[in-house]
Design an enzyme around this catalytic site. Structure first.
Site, PDB file in Angstrom:
ATOM      1  N   ARG A 191       0.333  -1.272   0.124  1.00  6.55           N
ATOM      2  CA  ARG A 191       0.019   0.137   0.302  1.00  6.55           C
ATOM      3  C   ARG A 191       0.742   1.612  -0.176  1.00  6.55           C
ATOM      4  O   ARG A 191       2.202   1.259  -0.161  1.00  6.55           O
ATOM      5  CB  ARG A 191      -1.165  -0.221   1.597  1.00  6.55           C
ATOM      6  CG  ARG A 191      -0.171  -0.183   1.895  1.00  6.55           C
ATOM      7  CD  ARG A 191      -1.435  -0.150   3.210  1.00  6.55           C
ATOM      8  NE  ARG A 191      -0.777  -0.491   4.493  1.00  6.55           N
ATOM      9  CZ  ARG A 191      -1.389  -0.918   5.716  1.00  6.55           C
ATOM     10  NH1 ARG A 191      -2.114  -1.117   6.077  1.00  6.55           N
ATOM     11  NH2 ARG A 191      -0.619  -0.867   7.077  1.00  6.55           N
ATOM     12  N   THR A 193       3.001   4.620   0.683  1.00  4.96           N
ATOM     13  CA  THR A 193       3.927   4.723   2.338  1.00  4.96           C
ATOM     14  C   THR A 193       4.682   5.789   2.238  1.00  4.96           C
ATOM     15  O   THR A 193       5.558   6.100   2.937  1.00  4.96           O
ATOM     16  CB  THR A 193       5.454   3.258   1.896  1.00  4.96           C
ATOM     17  OG1 THR A 193       5.704   3.538   1.329  1.00  4.96           O
ATOM     18  CG2 THR A 193       4.574   2.028   2.453  1.00  4.96           C
ATOM     19  N   TRP A 204      13.062   3.668 -10.558  1.00  4.35           N
ATOM     20  CA  TRP A 204      12.921   3.335 -12.036  1.00  4.35           C
ATOM     21  C   TRP A 204      12.727   3.951 -13.040  1.00  4.35           C
ATOM     22  O   TRP A 204      13.140   3.334 -14.641  1.00  4.35           O
ATOM     23  CB  TRP A 204      11.284   4.100 -12.242  1.00  4.35           C
ATOM     24  CG  TRP A 204      10.206   3.233 -11.187  1.00  4.35           C
ATOM     25  CD1 TRP A 204       9.485   3.457 -10.289  1.00  4.35           C
ATOM     26  CD2 TRP A 204       9.789   2.098 -11.595  1.00  4.35           C
ATOM     27  NE1 TRP A 204       8.834   2.876  -9.509  1.00  4.35           N
ATOM     28  CE2 TRP A 204       8.859   1.713 -10.764  1.00  4.35           C
ATOM     29  CE3 TRP A 204       9.736   1.138 -12.049  1.00  4.35           C
ATOM     30  CZ2 TRP A 204       8.294   0.167 -10.393  1.00  4.35           C
ATOM     31  CZ3 TRP A 204       8.773   0.247 -12.580  1.00  4.35           C
ATOM     32  CH2 TRP A 204       8.419  -0.730 -11.177  1.00  4.35           C
ATOM     33  N   SER A 256       6.279  -1.720 -17.789  1.00  2.59           N
ATOM     34  CA  SER A 256       5.539  -0.286 -17.493  1.00  2.59           C
ATOM     35  C   SER A 256       4.512  -1.061 -17.475  1.00  2.59           C
ATOM     36  O   SER A 256       3.692  -0.355 -16.237  1.00  2.59           O
ATOM     37  CB  SER A 256       5.706   0.038 -19.086  1.00  2.59           C
ATOM     38  OG  SER A 256       3.885   0.386 -18.722  1.00  2.59           O
ATOM     39  N   HIS A 259       4.375  -1.126 -13.617  1.00  2.00           N
ATOM     40  CA  HIS A 259       5.083  -0.266 -12.647  1.00  2.00           C
ATOM     41  C   HIS A 259       3.539  -0.037 -12.386  1.00  2.00           C
ATOM     42  O   HIS A 259       3.130   0.723 -11.363  1.00  2.00           O
ATOM     43  CB  HIS A 259       5.859   0.886 -13.871  1.00  2.00           C
ATOM     44  CG  HIS A 259       6.460   2.157 -12.939  1.00  2.00           C
ATOM     45  ND1 HIS A 259       6.693   2.919 -13.496  1.00  2.00           N
ATOM     46  CD2 HIS A 259       5.738   2.903 -11.801  1.00  2.00           C
ATOM     47  CE1 HIS A 259       7.107   3.992 -13.222  1.00  2.00           C
ATOM     48  NE2 HIS A 259       6.562   3.973 -11.636  1.00  2.00           N
ATOM     49  N   ARG A 291      -1.876   9.449 -12.064  1.00  2.00           N
ATOM     50  CA  ARG A 291      -0.999   8.658 -12.762  1.00  2.00           C
ATOM     51  C   ARG A 291      -1.883   7.699 -14.157  1.00  2.00           C
ATOM     52  O   ARG A 291      -1.146   7.464 -14.914  1.00  2.00           O
ATOM     53  CB  ARG A 291      -0.172   7.241 -11.697  1.00  2.00           C
ATOM     54  CG  ARG A 291       0.250   7.948 -10.492  1.00  2.00           C
ATOM     55  CD  ARG A 291      -0.144   6.704  -9.201  1.00  2.00           C
ATOM     56  NE  ARG A 291      -0.040   7.323  -7.694  1.00  2.00           N
ATOM     57  CZ  ARG A 291       2.095   6.921  -7.537  1.00  2.00           C
ATOM     58  NH1 ARG A 291       1.998   6.453  -8.328  1.00  2.00           N
ATOM     59  NH2 ARG A 291       1.949   7.055  -6.790  1.00  2.00           N
ATOM     60  N   CYS A 398      12.832   2.332   1.286  1.00  2.00           N
ATOM     61  CA  CYS A 398      11.628   2.205   1.604  1.00  2.00           C
ATOM     62  C   CYS A 398      11.468   0.481   1.850  1.00  2.00           C
ATOM     63  O   CYS A 398      11.302   0.033   0.000  1.00  2.00           O
ATOM     64  CB  CYS A 398       9.725   2.632   0.764  1.00  2.00           C
ATOM     65  SG  CYS A 398       8.939   1.527   1.414  1.00  2.00           S
ATOM     66  N   CYS A 401       8.321  -1.404   0.130  1.00  2.00           N
ATOM     67  CA  CYS A 401       8.301  -1.367  -1.372  1.00  2.00           C
ATOM     68  C   CYS A 401       9.837  -2.219  -1.859  1.00  2.00           C
ATOM     69  O   CYS A 401       9.507  -3.249  -2.786  1.00  2.00           O
ATOM     70  CB  CYS A 401       8.912   0.204  -1.484  1.00  2.00           C
ATOM     71  SG  CYS A 401       7.947   1.892  -0.965  1.00  2.00           S
TER      72      CYS A 401
END
Length: 472
Positions: A191, A193, A204, A256, A259, A291, A398, A401
């Site tokens: 989720r 963060t 990325w 992609s 992502h 996004r 993170c 993550c």
């Protein structure tokens, strides 16, 4: 869904207004078209390089597969994943971790760890399963809860690891390392963060710029680290992409799509409220629009969502192909509880048979066809690029993550391994060990959880469609 309005389509592609938003939007006026149209108008019909359409995927996933898969992933076998979150970044000298409270690893104190009874068997105890929710302090936004009972840890040490092979698309963690620990994925959900900005962009950017077969002379649209700060309209990029062979084009779309899936999760499980009375998680429509809205992303958002569907097809195809491996009578999803293990395997087989019934599977035979020597060279290049991406996950600051990034890249790597091991799978013996094709427990857990994430994303897109109908 109706046709896209020409005006807002031109705006989204950057053909009206220097920033792609048009003078009206720049002045704070309402964006053209409905919010639902701007995100989803182009996410319909057939996908590029496929014979499948978005609507067929939505119906199959949301009505049939998602509920069953979600239940399977709650089982003891699939909820625990062993991972090393302490490996140093192999690409740049940066050992710092995200300083946000919500990204931190927060193990339970010793008195919060449920104690398992002494046992020589390789099993989870029911008592341990009942106590997984005790570590409330570790359930903060980005905290990784490392609590497992002693009995659970002893059981997991008995699970064997198959040695890395040349067919693997990921660099797997050494699960025998003292730094490798089991994580309960239900206690550590993926989720939002708060991990963002230059640190996240760097990850990325390294993935896209250095591993997607892209020359530096071709600018990726909306790249926040590019000198032009994302002013590129993407024409040269997509002209270049269309000129690639199908394998390299697919590689980009897989990354992609991954992502896009991650961004969907973060928008769907967003911290909406954090007060003394508790936290509230839910859908953040504004975050989703930032996004994926076609206007706000200069035409990129819908492309990203279609790539998510492409990724879904690839992993779904791998699910249907791996059925013979799990169907063997001697194969067990072993936790030590015979009845529960049998039930888990039956659930798994039901799901795999369901995936085989999907009517419009991706045809992986189009990959690495033609000249055998050139195809073998391309496959190896493909594999090495993906292994490199799996190593980049150790640079994520993170820790939560990093946990989910490592799991999902290993899961996708396992899917690719399955797709390109078709003959080995077909030739497996019905009984006894399979020396030609093997999956480790970590590969199995990551593969099904990774597909669970993609399946969840497709389901969440339906939720966002409904929410956006009331937004302009």
């Amino acid at each position: 869904m109706g046709r896209c309005d020409l005006r807002w389509l031109l705006l989204g592609l950057g053909l009206l207004g220097a920033a792609g938003l048009g003078p009206g939007a720049a002045a704070g006026q309402p964006l053209p078209g409905s919010a639902e149209q701007r995100c989803f108008c182009q996410v319909t019909g057939y996908l590029d390089d496929c014979t499948c359409d978005v609507e067929t995927i939505d119906t199959f996933n949301n009505n049939k597969l998602f509920p069953r898969l979600n239940k399977l992933l709650e089982s003891d076998y699939f909820r625990h994943y062993k991972v090393n979150l302490k490996k140093p970044c192999p690409f740049w000298n940066d050992s710092s971790h995200c300083g946000i409270r919500d990204c931190a690893v927060k193990p339970c104190a010793s008195n919060e760890v449920p104690g398992g009874a002494e046992s020589a068997s390789y099993k989870y105890s029911e008592e341990a399963s009942k106590h997984v929710g005790e570590c409330e302090e570790a359930k903060r936004l980005g905290a990784v809860n490392e609590s497992l009972s002693e009995e659970t840890q002893r059981a997991m040490l008995q699970w064997t690891q198959h040695e890395d092979s040349s067919d693997n698309f990921c660099e797997a963690d050494d699960i025998q390392s003292p730094d490798a620990e089991y994580m309960d994925l239900l206690l550590n959900p993926e989720r939002y963060t708060g991990y963002k900005g230059p640190e996240a962009w760097k990850i990325w950017n390294s993935i896209y710029e250095e591993n997607c077969f892209k020359p530096l002379t071709i600018e990726r649209p909306l790249n926040p680290l590019a000198s032009g700060r994302g002013g590129n309209d993407g024409n040269s990029f997509y002209s270049w992409l269309e000129g690639l062979c199908v394998e390299k084009r697919a590689f980009y779309k897989l990354i992609s799509g991954l992502h896009a899936s991650i961004n969907t999760h973060l928008s769907a499980r967003y911290l909406l409220q954090d007060t003394w009375s508790g936290t509230k998680w839910g859908h953040n429509v504004t975050e989703f629009q930032h996004r994926f809205d076609e206007v706000l992303t200069q035409g990129e958002g819908p492309k990203r969502l279609k790539n998510l569907y492409f990724l879904y097809l690839i992993e779904l195809r791998a699910m249907s192909k791996v059925l013979p491996f799990f169907e063997r009578p001697g194969f067990q999803l072993f936790t030590g509880n015979e009845n529960r293990d049998r039930e888990t395997k039956n659930q798994l087989l039901e799901i795999l048979h369901l995936t085989k019934s999907f009517p419009l599977h991706f045809d992986e035979n189009s990959f690495f066809a033609g000249n055998k020597k050139e195809a073998a060279k391309l496959k190896e290049e493909f594999r090495l690029h993906f292994r490199n991406i799996s190593r980049i996950m150790d640079c994520v600051g993170c820790l939560k993550c990093r946990l989910w990034g490592k799991l999902q890249t290993q899961g996708l790597g396992t899917a690719l391994k399955i797709l390109f091991s078709q003959k080995l799978i077909e030739n497996m013996p019905e009984s006894g060990p399979s020396y030609g094709f093997q999956l480790t427990r970590q590969e199995i857990v990551s593969f099904f959880n990774a597909f669970g994430r993609i399946s969840t994303s497709v389901r969440e897109l339906e939720n966002f469609k409904n929410l956006l109908r009331n937004v302009q």
